[in-house]
Design a protein around this motif. Structure first.
Motif, PDB file in Angstrom:
ATOM      1  N   ARG A  15     -29.568  67.550  96.709  1.00 45.34           N
ATOM      2  CA  ARG A  15     -29.505  66.785  95.454  1.00 45.34           C
ATOM      3  C   ARG A  15     -30.831  66.077  95.255  1.00 45.34           C
ATOM      4  N   TRP A  77     -24.268  58.686  87.455  1.00 44.24           N
ATOM      5  CA  TRP A  77     -24.019  59.089  88.844  1.00 44.24           C
ATOM      6  C   TRP A  77     -23.398  60.493  88.902  1.00 44.24           C
ATOM      7  N   MET A  78     -22.483  60.770  87.975  1.00 43.10           N
ATOM      8  CA  MET A  78     -21.882  62.114  87.927  1.00 43.10           C
ATOM      9  C   MET A  78     -22.970  63.169  87.707  1.00 43.10           C
ATOM     10  N   TYR A  81     -24.810  63.540  90.890  1.00 42.71           N
ATOM     11  CA  TYR A  81     -24.001  64.171  91.935  1.00 42.71           C
ATOM     12  C   TYR A  81     -23.816  65.666  91.680  1.00 42.71           C
ATOM     13  N   LEU A  82     -23.695  66.043  90.417  1.00 42.50           N
ATOM     14  CA  LEU A  82     -23.432  67.447  90.098  1.00 42.50           C
ATOM     15  C   LEU A  82     -24.708  68.266  89.892  1.00 42.50           C
ATOM     16  N   MET A  84     -27.576  69.931  91.471  1.00 45.36           N
ATOM     17  CA  MET A  84     -27.861  70.285  92.882  1.00 45.36           C
ATOM     18  C   MET A  84     -28.488  71.656  92.998  1.00 45.36           C
TER      19      MET A  84
ATOM     20  N   ILE B  23     -15.290  62.517  82.515  1.00 40.44           N
ATOM     21  CA  ILE B  23     -16.144  62.429  83.709  1.00 40.44           C
ATOM     22  C   ILE B  23     -15.354  62.870  84.944  1.00 40.44           C
ATOM     23  N   LEU B  27     -16.069  66.007  87.578  1.00 38.72           N
ATOM     24  CA  LEU B  27     -16.198  65.828  89.036  1.00 38.72           C
ATOM     25  C   LEU B  27     -15.206  66.716  89.781  1.00 38.72           C
TER      26      LEU B  27
END
Lengths: 174, 65
Positions: A15, A77-78, A81-82, A84, B23, B27
């Motif tokens: 990431r 943040w999502m 995090y996603l 990558m 969201i 995820l």
């Protein structure tokens, strides 16, 4: 969703560097402190006009404002995090999350990798050891990954799996 | 100011809920299978959201009619 080929296994999941998220958090903290500035000036304003009846309404709006900020931080943040890069024993997969309901997924088969270049610019990238990695492929577009940590490890892993048993070996940083 | 505040809260809450649901859907859908689900961050976010919403509700009841 990620679908792996038969006999394919994930070697590395990378990431963006945590510093990218820290930049977002700093902006978030500045925006969180804005109501504090407003509340600091409220006593001064109350000397001119009677704002006491409006205080609960201001508090109510502040709570909603903080909820909006919190949800935007969660969205950021999502995204972090996603976003990558997945190095498998067969290919490199670049997954770029572009907010909600927008996503780019591209990949390079490892056997097409010809050259891997690292770029580190600026004080933060140098001190915190992250940067940009460019991957040249045979007859295809250049693949660029920005704000990557563990640059040398990633380069070495890509070259090792792209050209197994060859003389390719990354140079360690001097 | 009570009526505008109630209208704001009634409009805000479902919009916020849909946004948060989107969201969480991303995820759940796009986290790599076999990797730890980001439960800690999600739990903290949901807890803080609920807390702030309850604060908003509390201040709403404090607004004079």
């Amino acid at each position: 969703m990620l679908q792996l080929h038969p006999q394919e296994k994930i070697i590395l999941v990378i990431r963006k560097h945590w510093f990218v998220m820290v930049r977002t958090i700093i902006i978030f903290l500045i925006l969180v402190l804005m109501p504090v500035a407003v509340f600091t000036f409220l006593p001064l304003l109350s000397q001119i006009i009677d704002i006491a009846p409006a205080v609960p309404f201001i508090n109510f709006l502040t709570a909603l404002y903080l909820m909006v900020l919190l949800s935007l931080l969660f969205l950021a943040w999502m995204d972090y995090y996603l976003d990558m890069w997945i190095v498998t024993n067969q290919r490199i997969i670049d997954i770029e999350q572009l907010g909600l309901f927008s996503r780019n997924v591209s990949e390079i088969p490892l056997e097409r990798v010809q050259d891997v270049t690292l770029e580190v610019h600026g004080i933060f990238e140098t001190v915190l050891k992250f940067g940009t990695i460019r991957i040249q492929t045979a007859g295809e577009r250049e693949f660029q990954i920005t704000d990557v940590p563990h640059l040398y490890e990633l380069k070495e892993t890509i070259l090792r799996y792209a050209h197994p048993g060859s003389k390719f070996k990354s140079q360690t940083p001097v | 100011m009570l009526i505008p505040a109630i209208i704001i809260l009634l409009l805000f809450t479902p919009l916020y809920g849909v946004f948060v649901f989107a969201i969480l859907y991303h995820l759940k859908t796009y986290t790599i299978p076999g990797r730890p689900h980001p439960r800690v961050v999600t739990t903290i976010f949901l807890f803080l959201s609920t807390l702030l919403w309850l604060f908003a509700l509390y201040f709403l009841f404090k607004i004079p009619y």
